[in-house]
Scaffold this motif. Structure first.
Motif, short mmCIF file in Angstrom:
data_model
loop_
_atom_site.label_atom_id
_atom_site.label_comp_id
_atom_site.label_asym_id
_atom_site.label_seq_id
_atom_site.Cartn_x
_atom_site.Cartn_y
_atom_site.Cartn_z
N THR A 149 0.85 -1.18 0.00
CA THR A 149 0.00 0.00 0.00
C THR A 149 0.89 1.23 0.00
O THR A 149 1.80 1.34 0.82
CB THR A 149 -0.92 0.00 1.24
N GLN A 150 0.63 2.10 -0.93
CA GLN A 150 1.39 3.34 -1.06
C GLN A 150 0.58 4.47 -0.45
O GLN A 150 -0.55 4.73 -0.88
CB GLN A 150 1.66 3.60 -2.55
N GLU A 151 1.18 5.14 0.55
CA GLU A 151 0.48 6.24 1.24
C GLU A 151 0.78 7.57 0.54
O GLU A 151 1.70 7.65 -0.27
CB GLU A 151 0.97 6.32 2.69
N ALA A 152 0.02 8.60 0.90
CA ALA A 152 0.30 9.94 0.36
C ALA A 152 1.73 10.32 0.71
O ALA A 152 2.20 10.05 1.81
CB ALA A 152 -0.68 10.95 0.97
N GLY A 153 2.42 10.93 -0.23
CA GLY A 153 3.80 11.37 0.02
C GLY A 153 4.82 10.28 -0.21
O GLY A 153 6.02 10.55 -0.15
N GLU A 154 4.39 9.06 -0.45
CA GLU A 154 5.34 7.97 -0.69
C GLU A 154 5.55 7.76 -2.19
O GLU A 154 4.66 8.03 -3.01
CB GLU A 154 4.87 6.67 -0.04
N MET A 155 6.73 7.21 -2.49
CA MET A 155 7.08 6.96 -3.89
C MET A 155 7.39 5.48 -4.08
O MET A 155 8.05 4.88 -3.24
CB MET A 155 8.31 7.81 -4.22
#
Ligand SMILES: O=C(O)CCC(=O)C(=O)O
Ligand SMILES: [Fe+2]
Length: 257
Positions: free
Chosen positions: A88-94
């Motif tokens: 799962t990719q959160e906001a602000g993650e790349m």
């Protein structure tokens, strides 16, 4: 940009906002994807695993989570595929997507992300391998006209270009442009140590030498390919064989770098 719930499983939303069915990236490039806002679920499969996800006609599924994949008559090799790597990719993650990894992406919330794709010396051979596969697929598809069409090989290149975005001639041109920039940079470097800010815009001599060696390997394979040998290279400057020879000389002389 996509609303919550959009992915390969919700075609209406995909058509309007966001579409990322099961795929590997263009030309087997690398990509990064940065979430400006929202969250995404990614499913990844290492290169080769997608073979087990093909249906009995050889097609890849649109959505690997579809119940249709449980039908062993339609997907006879599904059981051989290892489970997806899920994150799962959160906001602000790349997220970094390695070359050739198939993946599909699902928006868990309204999401905006930015991504970028690239090819370099590390995945150039994957790109060439992919182009050869694409040409073989085209040739198989139109094989029944091989005997009756005088221009069959040229037409295969045209079809490949329209399906894949590039043909063998353009791939040679791509290699040539990068090779010439790297050669210039190496030549400048041996001149006065003026590598910084040179023709390669900040590339160091080690990376230039690395790229040249990878381009040389791939170009040797291109030049030996029977379908590239059917391309009229008479007007190319330099001729592919000449460029290859020049690169091989530079590789030999930079081996100690
Ligand atoms: O965010 C998406 O929906 C797709 C991103 C993707 O496939 C990629 O970055 O390679
Ligand atoms: Fe992708």
């Amino acid at each position: 940009m996509g609303p919550a719930g959009s992915c390969c499983g919700s075609p209406d939303a995909n058509r309007r906002f966001h579409r990322s069915p099961f795929h590997a990236d263009i030309f087997r490039s690398f990509s990064w994807s940065a979430n400006i806002c929202g969250r995404k679920k990614w499913l990844f499969f290492p290169p080769g695993q997608e073979e087990a996800l093909r249906d009995r006609h050889g097609g890849l599924p649109y959505d690997v989570t579809s119940p249709a994949l449980l039908d062993s008559h339609l997907y006879p090799r599904r059981g051989l595929c290892s489970p997806a790597l899920e994150l799962t990719q959160e906001a602000g993650e790349m997220v970094f997507v390695p070359s050739g990894w198939h993946h599909q992406v699902h928006n868990l919330e309204d999401t905006i992300s930015i991504n970028h794709n690239w090819v370099n010396g590390c995945n150039l051979a994957n790109m060439w391998h992919f182009l050869q596969q694409e040409l073989r697929a085209v040739q198989q598809e139109v094989s029944q006209w091989k005997e009756t069409m005088p221009d069959w090989h040229r037409h295969c290149q045209v079809i490949m270009r329209s399906c894949t975005g590039i043909n063998f001639e353009e791939f040679y041109h791509f290699l040539k442009v990068i090779a010439e920039r790297r050669l210039l940079l190496l030549a400048e470097g041996t001149d006065s140590g003026a590598m910084e800010g040179g023709a390669g815009s900040g590339l160091g001599p080690h990376q230039a030498a690395f790229d040249v060696s990878r381009i040389t390997e791939v170009l040797a394979s291109v030049v030996a390919h029977p379908d590239f040998q059917k391309v009229d290279t008479g007007m190319f400057s330099p001729r592919p064989e000449e460029l290859l020879q020049q690169l091989e000389e530079v590789v030999a002389s930079t081996a100690s770098l």
